[in-house]
Write a protein that holds these residues in place. Structure first.
Motif, short mmCIF file in Angstrom:
data_model
loop_
_atom_site.label_atom_id
_atom_site.label_comp_id
_atom_site.label_asym_id
_atom_site.label_seq_id
_atom_site.Cartn_x
_atom_site.Cartn_y
_atom_site.Cartn_z
N LEU A 195 5.53 6.30 -9.09
CA LEU A 195 4.10 6.02 -9.13
C LEU A 195 3.74 4.99 -10.20
CD1 LEU A 195 1.23 6.79 -8.13
CD2 LEU A 195 1.21 8.56 -9.91
N ARG A 196 4.45 5.04 -11.34
CA ARG A 196 4.10 4.17 -12.47
C ARG A 196 5.17 3.10 -12.70
NH1 ARG A 196 -1.17 4.98 -12.69
NH2 ARG A 196 -1.72 7.18 -12.97
N LEU A 197 5.21 2.13 -11.82
CA LEU A 197 6.14 1.01 -11.99
C LEU A 197 5.56 0.00 -12.98
CD1 LEU A 197 7.17 0.25 -8.30
CD2 LEU A 197 8.59 1.33 -10.05
N LYS A 198 6.43 -0.66 -13.69
CA LYS A 198 5.98 -1.72 -14.60
C LYS A 198 5.72 -2.99 -13.78
CE LYS A 198 8.68 -0.01 -18.55
NZ LYS A 198 9.80 -0.28 -19.46
N GLY A 199 4.69 -3.71 -14.13
CA GLY A 199 4.40 -4.96 -13.46
C GLY A 199 3.55 -4.78 -12.22
N GLU A 200 3.95 -3.86 -11.36
CA GLU A 200 3.18 -3.56 -10.14
C GLU A 200 3.09 -2.06 -9.97
OE1 GLU A 200 3.07 -4.50 -5.35
OE2 GLU A 200 4.82 -5.04 -6.53
N ASP A 201 1.90 -1.55 -9.86
CA ASP A 201 1.69 -0.11 -9.70
C ASP A 201 2.40 0.39 -8.43
OD1 ASP A 201 -0.02 2.28 -8.59
OD2 ASP A 201 -0.39 2.16 -10.74
N GLY A 202 3.14 1.49 -8.56
CA GLY A 202 3.86 2.03 -7.42
C GLY A 202 2.95 2.45 -6.29
N LEU A 203 1.77 2.92 -6.64
CA LEU A 203 0.81 3.32 -5.62
C LEU A 203 0.32 2.12 -4.81
CD1 LEU A 203 -0.82 5.52 -4.29
CD2 LEU A 203 -2.54 5.26 -6.08
N GLU A 204 0.09 1.01 -5.50
CA GLU A 204 -0.33 -0.21 -4.80
C GLU A 204 0.78 -0.71 -3.88
OE1 GLU A 204 -2.50 -3.49 -3.50
OE2 GLU A 204 -3.09 -1.60 -4.43
N LEU A 205 2.02 -0.62 -4.36
CA LEU A 205 3.16 -1.01 -3.53
C LEU A 205 3.23 -0.14 -2.28
CD1 LEU A 205 5.85 -2.51 -3.00
CD2 LEU A 205 6.97 -0.78 -4.44
N ALA A 206 3.08 1.18 -2.48
CA ALA A 206 3.12 2.10 -1.33
C ALA A 206 1.98 1.81 -0.36
CB ALA A 206 3.05 3.54 -1.83
N ARG A 207 0.81 1.52 -0.90
CA ARG A 207 -0.35 1.22 -0.05
C ARG A 207 -0.10 -0.03 0.79
NH1 ARG A 207 -4.58 -1.82 0.41
NH2 ARG A 207 -4.00 -3.06 -1.41
N ARG A 208 0.47 -1.05 0.18
CA ARG A 208 0.77 -2.29 0.91
C ARG A 208 1.79 -2.04 2.02
NH1 ARG A 208 -0.54 -7.25 -1.56
NH2 ARG A 208 -1.64 -7.02 -3.55
N ILE A 209 2.81 -1.25 1.70
CA ILE A 209 3.84 -0.94 2.69
C ILE A 209 3.25 -0.13 3.84
CG2 ILE A 209 5.96 0.39 3.09
CD1 ILE A 209 6.80 -0.42 0.22
N ARG A 210 2.42 0.86 3.48
CA ARG A 210 1.83 1.73 4.48
C ARG A 210 0.93 0.98 5.46
NH1 ARG A 210 4.02 4.77 5.99
NH2 ARG A 210 4.07 6.54 4.56
N ALA A 211 0.34 -0.12 5.01
CA ALA A 211 -0.55 -0.89 5.87
C ALA A 211 0.18 -1.46 7.08
CB ALA A 211 -1.20 -2.02 5.07
N ASN A 212 1.51 -1.63 6.94
CA ASN A 212 2.28 -2.26 8.02
C ASN A 212 3.45 -1.41 8.51
OD1 ASN A 212 0.89 -4.91 7.98
ND2 ASN A 212 1.73 -5.01 5.91
N SER A 213 3.61 -0.21 7.96
CA SER A 213 4.79 0.58 8.30
C SER A 213 4.47 2.07 8.24
CB SER A 213 5.93 0.27 7.34
OG SER A 213 7.03 1.14 7.55
#
Length: 245
Positions: A58-76
C-alpha cells in the motif's frame, strides 16, 4: 517443486527484505514469481507478461501503491492482494473500496499469505475453467430487475446493454448473493463464498464490497432495491432472480 501455474505472480514492494521473502515463499510453494520495487517496473513487466495475481504494498515510495492498484484495476480484472502496514482501518477500507480483492497486514504470517494466495488463485482458476467450458455454449446468466449478470463472461450489463466494470471481489460477492435470492446471509457465509478458506479476515470486507456494489447497481444507494441490510444478521438479495441460458 513443480510450478502450480505457468502464469507468474507479480510482487510490488519497495522493501527489499519483504520483497525477497514473499518471492521465496511463493516459489517454495510452487508459484512462479516476479518481484519488483516500484510501479514503473511493475507496469513494464505487465506490458510483456500476463500475471495471475498482483501483491502490492500500500505504501510504495515514489508512487502510492493504492494509486498503482487503481490504475491497474481500471483496465484489468486480475486479482489484487494489498499489503498494508500498521496503519489505520481507513487505509484498508479505502484499498478495498478502490481496487483490492483482499488485504494482508504486515507483519504477516507466512501460512496466511499462502492461504490467501491459494484462495484467490483457486477462485480465479475455477472461473477461467467455467468460462472455457462455455466457449461454444450459450452464456449462463442471472437476470434481476434492470440487470443481467453474465456468469460466463463475468460481466454485468444494464437493460440498455451498458457494461459495468466489477472487480474480482465485487463480481464474486454479487454472484453469491444473486444465487440465493430472498435468503438472509451472514457476513461469515458471504466471506466463505468470497474466499473459500477459513482465515482471519477484515471485519468490514463484506460491508465495503456491498457499498461498492450498491453504488454501481442502485439508483439511490441509500435506499437499496437489490441488496438489503438485515440488521444484526447480514444481507439479503431482495429481487427475484431468473436463470438464463
Amino acid at each position: 517443486m513443480e510450478d502450480r501455474s505457468q502464469t507468474p505472480i507479480l510482487v510490488i514492494d519497495d522493501e527489499m527484505d519483504i520483497r525477497e521473502l514473499i518471492a521465496d515463499v511463493l516459489e517454495q510453494a510452487g508459484y512462479p514469481c516476479v518481484a519488483v520495487a516500484d510501479g514503473k517496473s511493475a507496469r513494464s513487466e505487465m506490458e510483456n507478461t500476463a500475471f495471475s495475481l498482483l501483491i502490492i504494498d500500500l505504501r510504495l515510495k515514489g508512487e502510492d501503491g493504492l494509486e498503482l492498484a487503481r490504475r491497474i484495476r481500471a483496465n484489468s480484472t486480475v486479482p489484487i492482494l494489498m499489503l498494508t502496514g500498521k496503519g489505520t482501518e481507513s487505509d484498508r477500507i479505502i484499498s478495498l473500496e478502490l481496487a483490492a480483492d483482499d488485504f494482508l497486514m504486515k507483519p504477516f504470517n507466512i501460512r496466511e499469505l499462502i492461504a490467501r494466495v491459494n484462495a484467490l488463485l483457486r477462485r480465479s482458476s475455477m472461473l477461467n475453467q467455467h468460462h472455457q467450458s462455455h466457449v461454444t455454449e450459450q452464456y449462463e446468466c442471472l437476470k434481476f430487475g434492470d440487470w443481467v449478470l453474465n456468469l460466463t463472461t463475468r460481466q454485468l450489463e444494464s437493460s440498455s446493454g451498458e457494461s459495468v466494470a466489477l472487480t474480482f471481489g465485487e463480481f464474486t460477492l454479487l454472484e453469491v448473493l444473486a444465487k440465493h435470492p430472498k435468503r438472509v446471509m451472514s457476513r461469515e457465509q458471504l466471506l466463505t463464498g468470497l474466499r473459500g478458506v477459513e482465515s482471519e479476515v477484515f471485519d468490514r470486507t463484506v460491508d465495503v464490497l456491498i457499498s461498492r456494489l450498491r453504488n454501481k447497481l442502485e439508483i439511490n444507494p441509500r435506499s437499496p432495491r437489490y441488496i438489503r441490510t438485515e440488521r444484526g444478521v447480514g444481507y439479503s438479495f431482495s429481487e427475484p432472480v431468473s436463470h438464463l441460458m
